[in-house]
Design a protein around this motif. Structure first.
Motif, PDB file in Angstrom:
ATOM      1  N   GLY A  29       8.919  -7.923 -24.857  1.00  0.00           N
ATOM      2  CA  GLY A  29       7.960  -9.022 -25.012  1.00  0.00           C
ATOM      3  C   GLY A  29       8.093 -10.069 -23.922  1.00  0.00           C
ATOM      4  O   GLY A  29       7.720 -11.227 -24.101  1.00  0.00           O
ATOM      5  N   ASP A  30       8.613  -9.644 -22.756  1.00  0.00           N
ATOM      6  CA  ASP A  30       8.798 -10.609 -21.673  1.00  0.00           C
ATOM      7  C   ASP A  30       7.590 -10.707 -20.743  1.00  0.00           C
ATOM      8  O   ASP A  30       7.643 -11.383 -19.731  1.00  0.00           O
ATOM      9  N   GLY A  31       6.545  -9.986 -21.079  1.00  0.00           N
ATOM     10  CA  GLY A  31       5.292 -10.194 -20.371  1.00  0.00           C
ATOM     11  C   GLY A  31       5.152  -9.483 -19.035  1.00  0.00           C
ATOM     12  O   GLY A  31       4.221  -9.758 -18.298  1.00  0.00           O
ATOM     13  N   ALA A  32       6.073  -8.570 -18.701  1.00  0.00           N
ATOM     14  CA  ALA A  32       5.908  -7.868 -17.443  1.00  0.00           C
ATOM     15  C   ALA A  32       4.852  -6.785 -17.600  1.00  0.00           C
ATOM     16  O   ALA A  32       4.714  -6.192 -18.664  1.00  0.00           O
ATOM     17  N   PRO A  33       4.065  -6.508 -16.555  1.00  0.00           N
ATOM     18  CA  PRO A  33       3.010  -5.511 -16.667  1.00  0.00           C
ATOM     19  C   PRO A  33       3.578  -4.103 -16.578  1.00  0.00           C
ATOM     20  O   PRO A  33       4.667  -3.902 -16.080  1.00  0.00           O
ATOM     21  N   ARG A  34       2.804  -3.117 -17.010  1.00  0.00           N
ATOM     22  CA  ARG A  34       3.190  -1.725 -16.825  1.00  0.00           C
ATOM     23  C   ARG A  34       2.848  -1.250 -15.445  1.00  0.00           C
ATOM     24  O   ARG A  34       1.942  -1.735 -14.848  1.00  0.00           O
ATOM     25  N   ALA A  41       0.832  -1.213   0.000  1.00  0.00           N
ATOM     26  CA  ALA A  41       0.000   0.000   0.000  1.00  0.00           C
ATOM     27  C   ALA A  41       0.865   1.261   0.000  1.00  0.00           C
ATOM     28  O   ALA A  41       0.414   2.327  -0.407  1.00  0.00           O
ATOM     29  N   TRP A  42       2.102   1.134   0.453  1.00  0.00           N
ATOM     30  CA  TRP A  42       3.020   2.278   0.539  1.00  0.00           C
ATOM     31  C   TRP A  42       3.877   2.392  -0.721  1.00  0.00           C
ATOM     32  O   TRP A  42       4.589   3.375  -0.919  1.00  0.00           O
ATOM     33  N   GLU A  43       3.827   1.384  -1.551  1.00  0.00           N
ATOM     34  CA  GLU A  43       4.731   1.293  -2.696  1.00  0.00           C
ATOM     35  C   GLU A  43       4.667   2.556  -3.550  1.00  0.00           C
ATOM     36  O   GLU A  43       3.587   2.993  -3.936  1.00  0.00           O
ATOM     37  N   GLY A  44       5.827   3.129  -3.839  1.00  0.00           N
ATOM     38  CA  GLY A  44       5.891   4.337  -4.654  1.00  0.00           C
ATOM     39  C   GLY A  44       6.059   5.599  -3.816  1.00  0.00           C
ATOM     40  O   GLY A  44       6.512   6.618  -4.313  1.00  0.00           O
ATOM     41  N   ALA A  72      12.685   2.180  -8.424  1.00  0.00           N
ATOM     42  CA  ALA A  72      13.688   1.949  -9.477  1.00  0.00           C
ATOM     43  C   ALA A  72      13.445   0.581 -10.123  1.00  0.00           C
ATOM     44  O   ALA A  72      13.551   0.434 -11.339  1.00  0.00           O
ATOM     45  N   THR A  73      13.099  -0.429  -9.332  1.00  0.00           N
ATOM     46  CA  THR A  73      12.821  -1.761  -9.884  1.00  0.00           C
ATOM     47  C   THR A  73      11.555  -1.713 -10.726  1.00  0.00           C
ATOM     48  O   THR A  73      11.480  -2.297 -11.802  1.00  0.00           O
ATOM     49  N   ARG A  74      10.552  -0.982 -10.235  1.00  0.00           N
ATOM     50  CA  ARG A  74       9.296  -0.879 -10.985  1.00  0.00           C
ATOM     51  C   ARG A  74       9.536  -0.262 -12.365  1.00  0.00           C
ATOM     52  O   ARG A  74       8.887  -0.599 -13.335  1.00  0.00           O
ATOM     53  N   ARG A  75      10.501   0.642 -12.431  1.00  0.00           N
ATOM     54  CA  ARG A  75      10.764   1.295 -13.723  1.00  0.00           C
ATOM     55  C   ARG A  75      11.445   0.360 -14.719  1.00  0.00           C
ATOM     56  O   ARG A  75      11.565   0.677 -15.893  1.00  0.00           O
ATOM     57  N   TRP A 102      10.952  -6.210  -2.665  1.00  0.00           N
ATOM     58  CA  TRP A 102      11.488  -7.200  -3.606  1.00  0.00           C
ATOM     59  C   TRP A 102      12.206  -6.486  -4.753  1.00  0.00           C
ATOM     60  O   TRP A 102      11.781  -5.408  -5.176  1.00  0.00           O
ATOM     61  N   GLU A 103      13.271  -7.105  -5.252  1.00  0.00           N
ATOM     62  CA  GLU A 103      14.028  -6.485  -6.345  1.00  0.00           C
ATOM     63  C   GLU A 103      14.735  -7.563  -7.154  1.00  0.00           C
ATOM     64  O   GLU A 103      14.803  -8.732  -6.746  1.00  0.00           O
TER      65      GLU A 103
END
Ligand code: SF4
Length: 363
Positions: free
Chosen positions: A358-363, A78-81, A346-349, A261-262
């Motif tokens: 095309g590796d299927g990770a979400p935006r 919930a705090w992510e970002g 940074a990991t989310r970016r 997680w990273e």
């Protein structure tokens, strides 16, 4: 500013605040828990950014008891970002302590609240003055700036003597009849009028009492000790694929980005090639050998005391068993489910870079 001027300053500042402060959701409540959450969020985050997080967080954890009962992972998510994740971990621990020791409510005395994880002088003063009308002065960045300008303070506000002077002045100025409103008014003035770059002195309600404002010297204050240069740390991380899943590791609970997680990796040594650094770090941090390293992209990110440049690589698992050196857990995750984990910004970016491949990770 003479002692005789202080009552007039209070009146003018409170009248200005009463005429039209921003209608922020935490100001519509006297619920100490809601005020506490807002104050913790606002410590390192702008109001505009905090608003959405605040609503979502309280939708998810509407009471101290609900927050205390949540899993640490859910609170981090919930705090992510928002960054500065120690704030979320401490808020969660403090909620648990309140349930265990105080029946799920804030204690009567601010000193007992102050003893909880992550609760400092600022938070205790803000919550107890706003929610309970206790005469405690808050000192945050906005208050520091306004007071340094009011006094035309030659001391650096981040020095011990300067800090003491600011605190003493905040306590002297505090309106004991309306301490919560006065604290909020001073912070609001710093956020809207007495801003860091372009203070609007001509329209300021307390200009008559302000030495820097009268002298046209607001931009000279607050004085600060010389800032140290911010170092940039080059880092290499690897997105290791094995049977269509990628490896993520969990950072230790304590310290920067604790519990998030990273992708595994680490610092690039001086003169080291980023690809070689990635291979070495993956071996050291995870015990795995990899093959087919391909550059995925570069991500730059700024923390409070340093910046990182992340060289990300995509690679395949080649051999070995996971043996973690610093991380506390690992998972092999489908790229499309990475977004469900609590990840550092940074990991989310890196996720869109995976998706572009095309590796299927979400935006
Ligand atoms: S007069 Fe200017 S410097 Fe002084 S408090 Fe007001 S905005 Fe800040």
């Amino acid at each position: 500013m003479t002692p005789r001027e202080i009552p007039a300053l209070r009146r003018r500042l409170l009248a200005w605040y009463d005429r039209g402060h921003r209608p922020l959701p935490w100001r519509e409540s006297r619920d100490p828990y809601r005020i506490w959450v807002s104050e913790v969020m606002l410590q390192q985050t702008r109001v505009e950014t905090a608003l959405d997080y605040y609503r979502r967080f309280l939708g998810r954890f509407p009471t101290i008891a609900r927050l205390a009962a949540a899993a640490p992972e859910a609170v981090l998510k919930a705090w992510e970002g928002l960054g500065y994740y120690a704030r979320a971990r401490n808020l969660h621990r403090a909620a648990r302590a309140l349930v265990e020791r105080h029946g799920g409510r804030l204690p009567a005395e601010p000193e007992a609240f102050r003893a909880l994880p992550g609760v400092g002088d600022y938070t205790a003063a803000a919550v107890y003055s706003i929610a309970f009308g206790r005469p405690l002065a808050v000192v945050d960045g906005n208050v520091r700036r306004v007071i340094a300008r009011l006094l035309a303070l030659s001391l650096a506000v981040d020095s011990a003597a300067g800090g003491r002077r600011v605190r003493e002045t905040a306590e002297r100025l505090l309106d004991r009849g309306r301490p919560g409103d006065f604290n909020q008014a001073l912070m609001e003035l710093g956020a809207l009028v007495c801003t860091p770059r372009r203070p609007a002195c001509p329209g300021c309600p307390i200009r008559a009492f302000c030495r820097a404002g009268r002298e046209g010297a607001a931009a000279d204050y607050p004085r600060k000790t010389r800032a140290r240069p911010v170092p940039t740390v080059p880092v290499a991380v690897g997105v290791i694929f094995k049977n269509g899943r990628v490896l993520v590791t969990r950072r230790p609970e304590r310290g920067l980005l604790g519990g998030l997680w990273e992708f595994p990796g680490g610092k690039i040594e001086p003169g080291e090639d980023p690809r070689a650094a990635c291979r070495r770090e993956l071996a050291e941090e995870t015990g795995l050998a990899v093959e087919g390293l391909e550059p995925l992209g570069l991500v730059r990110h700024a923390y409070s005391h340093f910046r990182v440049v992340i060289h990300a690589f995509r690679c395949r698992f080649a051999a070995g068993r996971v043996r973690l050196r610093q991380a506390t857990a690992h998972r092999w995750v489908s790229p499309s489910r990475l977004g469900e984990l609590a990840l550092p910004q940074a990991t989310r970016r890196l996720l869109p870079l995976l998706q572009e491949r095309g590796d299927g990770a979400p935006r």
